[in-house]
Design a protein around this motif. Structure first.
Motif, PDB file in Angstrom:
ATOM      1  N   ILE A  20      39.061  60.256   5.830  1.00  0.00           N
ATOM      2  CA  ILE A  20      39.987  60.057   6.959  1.00  0.00           C
ATOM      3  C   ILE A  20      39.233  60.129   8.288  1.00  0.00           C
ATOM      4  O   ILE A  20      39.410  59.282   9.165  1.00  0.00           O
ATOM      5  N   LEU A  21      38.380  61.139   8.393  1.00  0.00           N
ATOM      6  CA  LEU A  21      37.599  61.337   9.623  1.00  0.00           C
ATOM      7  C   LEU A  21      36.690  60.133   9.899  1.00  0.00           C
ATOM      8  O   LEU A  21      36.681  59.593  11.019  1.00  0.00           O
ATOM      9  N   ALA A  22      35.978  59.696   8.883  1.00  0.00           N
ATOM     10  CA  ALA A  22      35.086  58.546   9.054  1.00  0.00           C
ATOM     11  C   ALA A  22      35.886  57.308   9.452  1.00  0.00           C
ATOM     12  O   ALA A  22      35.424  56.488  10.265  1.00  0.00           O
ATOM     13  N   GLY A  23      37.086  57.175   8.904  1.00  0.00           N
ATOM     14  CA  GLY A  23      37.952  56.043   9.223  1.00  0.00           C
ATOM     15  C   GLY A  23      38.350  56.034  10.694  1.00  0.00           C
ATOM     16  O   GLY A  23      38.375  54.985  11.341  1.00  0.00           O
ATOM     17  N   ILE A  24      38.657  57.216  11.241  1.00  0.00           N
ATOM     18  CA  ILE A  24      39.038  57.315  12.657  1.00  0.00           C
ATOM     19  C   ILE A  24      37.850  56.951  13.543  1.00  0.00           C
ATOM     20  O   ILE A  24      37.984  56.228  14.532  1.00  0.00           O
ATOM     21  N   VAL A  25      36.684  57.470  13.169  1.00  0.00           N
ATOM     22  CA  VAL A  25      35.467  57.166  13.933  1.00  0.00           C
ATOM     23  C   VAL A  25      35.216  55.652  13.933  1.00  0.00           C
ATOM     24  O   VAL A  25      34.905  55.057  14.972  1.00  0.00           O
ATOM     25  N   GLU A  26      35.404  55.022  12.775  1.00  0.00           N
ATOM     26  CA  GLU A  26      35.224  53.563  12.666  1.00  0.00           C
ATOM     27  C   GLU A  26      36.210  52.799  13.533  1.00  0.00           C
ATOM     28  O   GLU A  26      35.836  51.848  14.228  1.00  0.00           O
ATOM     29  N   GLN A  27      37.478  53.234  13.471  1.00  0.00           N
ATOM     30  CA  GLN A  27      38.518  52.570  14.277  1.00  0.00           C
ATOM     31  C   GLN A  27      38.179  52.650  15.758  1.00  0.00           C
ATOM     32  O   GLN A  27      38.339  51.686  16.498  1.00  0.00           O
ATOM     33  N   ARG A  28      37.705  53.814  16.177  1.00  0.00           N
ATOM     34  CA  ARG A  28      37.365  53.965  17.594  1.00  0.00           C
ATOM     35  C   ARG A  28      36.175  53.079  17.957  1.00  0.00           C
ATOM     36  O   ARG A  28      36.163  52.434  19.005  1.00  0.00           O
TER      37      ARG A  28
ATOM     38  N   ASP B  80      44.689  61.746  22.467  1.00  0.00           N
ATOM     39  CA  ASP B  80      43.438  61.943  23.208  1.00  0.00           C
ATOM     40  C   ASP B  80      42.407  62.641  22.330  1.00  0.00           C
ATOM     41  O   ASP B  80      41.206  62.445  22.480  1.00  0.00           O
ATOM     42  N   VAL B  81      42.920  63.496  21.452  1.00  0.00           N
ATOM     43  CA  VAL B  81      42.036  64.342  20.638  1.00  0.00           C
ATOM     44  C   VAL B  81      42.524  64.348  19.197  1.00  0.00           C
ATOM     45  O   VAL B  81      43.732  64.444  18.950  1.00  0.00           O
ATOM     46  N   VAL B  82      41.605  64.215  18.249  1.00  0.00           N
ATOM     47  CA  VAL B  82      41.945  64.354  16.828  1.00  0.00           C
ATOM     48  C   VAL B  82      41.063  65.447  16.237  1.00  0.00           C
ATOM     49  O   VAL B  82      39.836  65.403  16.374  1.00  0.00           O
ATOM     50  N   ILE B  83      41.689  66.431  15.635  1.00  0.00           N
ATOM     51  CA  ILE B  83      40.947  67.546  15.030  1.00  0.00           C
ATOM     52  C   ILE B  83      41.241  67.571  13.540  1.00  0.00           C
ATOM     53  O   ILE B  83      42.366  67.846  13.124  1.00  0.00           O
ATOM     54  N   MET B  84      40.241  67.240  12.730  1.00  0.00           N
ATOM     55  CA  MET B  84      40.438  67.199  11.272  1.00  0.00           C
ATOM     56  C   MET B  84      40.006  68.533  10.659  1.00  0.00           C
ATOM     57  O   MET B  84      38.885  68.677  10.186  1.00  0.00           O
ATOM     58  N   ALA B  85      40.940  69.485  10.668  1.00  0.00           N
ATOM     59  CA  ALA B  85      40.637  70.795  10.084  1.00  0.00           C
ATOM     60  C   ALA B  85      41.043  70.875   8.616  1.00  0.00           C
ATOM     61  O   ALA B  85      40.780  71.879   7.953  1.00  0.00           O
ATOM     62  N   ALA B  86      41.691  69.831   8.106  1.00  0.00           N
ATOM     63  CA  ALA B  86      42.177  69.879   6.726  1.00  0.00           C
ATOM     64  C   ALA B  86      41.037  69.812   5.723  1.00  0.00           C
ATOM     65  O   ALA B  86      39.989  69.216   5.981  1.00  0.00           O
ATOM     66  N   ALA B  87      41.254  70.419   4.572  1.00  0.00           N
ATOM     67  CA  ALA B  87      40.344  70.276   3.434  1.00  0.00           C
ATOM     68  C   ALA B  87      40.893  69.151   2.568  1.00  0.00           C
ATOM     69  O   ALA B  87      41.857  69.323   1.820  1.00  0.00           O
ATOM     70  N   VAL B  88      40.322  67.967   2.750  1.00  0.00           N
ATOM     71  CA  VAL B  88      40.818  66.770   2.074  1.00  0.00           C
ATOM     72  C   VAL B  88      40.079  66.610   0.754  1.00  0.00           C
ATOM     73  O   VAL B  88      38.847  66.695   0.712  1.00  0.00           O
ATOM     74  N   ALA B  89      40.824  66.359  -0.315  1.00  0.00           N
ATOM     75  CA  ALA B  89      40.179  66.134  -1.613  1.00  0.00           C
ATOM     76  C   ALA B  89      39.308  64.889  -1.532  1.00  0.00           C
ATOM     77  O   ALA B  89      39.755  63.839  -1.080  1.00  0.00           O
ATOM     78  N   ASP B  90      38.059  65.008  -1.929  1.00  0.00           N
ATOM     79  CA  ASP B  90      37.177  63.841  -1.923  1.00  0.00           C
ATOM     80  C   ASP B  90      37.519  62.872  -3.049  1.00  0.00           C
ATOM     81  O   ASP B  90      37.237  61.685  -2.962  1.00  0.00           O
ATOM     82  N   PHE B  91      38.130  63.399  -4.103  1.00  0.00           N
ATOM     83  CA  PHE B  91      38.441  62.576  -5.281  1.00  0.00           C
ATOM     84  C   PHE B  91      39.884  62.773  -5.720  1.00  0.00           C
ATOM     85  O   PHE B  91      40.476  63.814  -5.467  1.00  0.00           O
ATOM     86  N   ARG B  92      40.418  61.788  -6.388  1.00  0.00           N
ATOM     87  CA  ARG B  92      41.724  61.924  -7.045  1.00  0.00           C
ATOM     88  C   ARG B  92      41.628  61.299  -8.437  1.00  0.00           C
ATOM     89  O   ARG B  92      40.791  60.410  -8.659  1.00  0.00           O
ATOM     90  N   PRO B  93      42.481  61.752  -9.371  1.00  0.00           N
ATOM     91  CA  PRO B  93      42.490  61.127 -10.692  1.00  0.00           C
ATOM     92  C   PRO B  93      42.786  59.638 -10.538  1.00  0.00           C
ATOM     93  O   PRO B  93      43.603  59.256  -9.693  1.00  0.00           O
ATOM     94  N   ASP B  94      42.143  58.807 -11.341  1.00  0.00           N
ATOM     95  CA  ASP B  94      42.317  57.348 -11.180  1.00  0.00           C
ATOM     96  C   ASP B  94      43.755  56.918 -11.422  1.00  0.00           C
ATOM     97  O   ASP B  94      44.193  55.895 -10.913  1.00  0.00           O
TER      98      ASP B  94
ATOM     99  N   THR C 167      41.638  57.713  22.398  1.00  0.00           N
ATOM    100  CA  THR C 167      41.009  58.832  21.695  1.00  0.00           C
ATOM    101  C   THR C 167      39.622  59.135  22.227  1.00  0.00           C
ATOM    102  O   THR C 167      38.706  58.334  22.078  1.00  0.00           O
ATOM    103  N   ARG C 168      39.485  60.295  22.866  1.00  0.00           N
ATOM    104  CA  ARG C 168      38.225  60.621  23.521  1.00  0.00           C
ATOM    105  C   ARG C 168      37.436  61.711  22.815  1.00  0.00           C
ATOM    106  O   ARG C 168      36.223  61.808  22.991  1.00  0.00           O
TER     107      ARG C 168
END
Ligand code: C5P
Length: 231
Positions: free
Chosen positions: A129-137, A90-104, A145-146
């Motif tokens: 990840i967050l943008a992906g969830i918003v897109e899926q919804r 019902d709820v997704v809370i993205m509190a993680a600090a996700v790396a924007d980049f990774r070594p190729d 997911t509300r």
């Protein structure tokens, strides 16, 4: 005792930082302790929710009692774990600090230094990840997911600056709530206290005065509950 206002509600919380390997002994990481996300997961369990905590790397935090904990290291692993549990949330809370980049690529053996030569690392973007969830919804794939909550750690010379950035981030990310933390001394990273704002997609804003991450978690879950139960 705490209200059981989230009884019957299923919540996915991500917390902590991700790590991206450079070689077998080195990684790119960040200063996230995981404290805010763990506080949210713990309190959500106490308020009656079924909680899955997708945890990246933390400062050695104890898993919250009663939460289903999935440990991950990289951003891609975090995305897989969050996705695997979001379908029924019902709820997704993205509190993680996700790396924007990774070594190729990850070097198979320890990267050697070359005398007097600067080293170069090529980075590629990680999925948002967050943008992906918003897109899926938005595509209709997440009917349960509300409420989708994002976090933003913003620096700025004055509060106005922080809020201006945060408002455009809320728009850009398309989540329902954005928790904005003012980053600086005694705030947000590696400490027990936090301050900031909660921004709602409908334009509503409330200040979160400097307080413990537990109290902050309680205010955030109040805002989530308001959206869940009153639309
Ligand atoms: O754009 P920024 O990194 O400040 O956005 C922060 C929000 O987006 C947080 O909720 C964070 O968990 C999420 N995020 C994500 N995937 C990324 C980067 C950030 O889900 N690759």
């Amino acid at each position: 005792s705490l209200p059981r206002d989230l009884a019957g509600c299923s919540i996915v919380v991500s917390a902590g930082g991700t790590r991206e390997s450079l070689d077998p002994v080195r990684f790119l990481g960040n200063r996230s302790s995981g404290k805010q996300g763990y506080a949210l997961a713990r309190l959500a369990v106490q308020r009656g929710a079924r909680v899955t905590l997708v945890s990246g790397v933390t400062a050695g935090l104890e898993p919250p009692a009663g939460a289903h904990v999935v440990q991950v290291t990289t951003a891609e692993q975090m995305q897989d774990a969050v996705r695997a549990h979001t379908a029924t949330a019902d709820v997704v809370i993205m509190a993680a600090a996700v790396a924007d980049f990774r070594p190729d690529s990850m070097a198979e053996s320890k990267i050697k230094k070359v005398q007097d030569e600067p080293a170069t690392i090529t980075l590629v973007q990680n999925p948002d990840i967050l943008a992906g969830i918003v897109e899926q919804r938005a595509a209709g794939d997440l009917p349960a997911t509300r409420v989708i909550v994002g976090f933003a750690a913003e620096t700025g010379d004055e509060h106005g600056d922080v809020l201006t950035h945060a408002r455009s981030k809320l728009q850009r990310k398309g989540c329902d709530l954005l928790v904005v933390n003012a980053v600086g001394e005694g705030k947000a990273f590696e400490v027990d206290s936090n301050m900031g704002w909660i921004l709602r997609a409908d334009g509503g804003e409330s200040a979160l005065p400097l307080s413990s991450k537990n109290l902050m978690a309680s205010r955030i879950l109040d805002a989530v509950g308001t959206l869940l139960f009153t639309g």
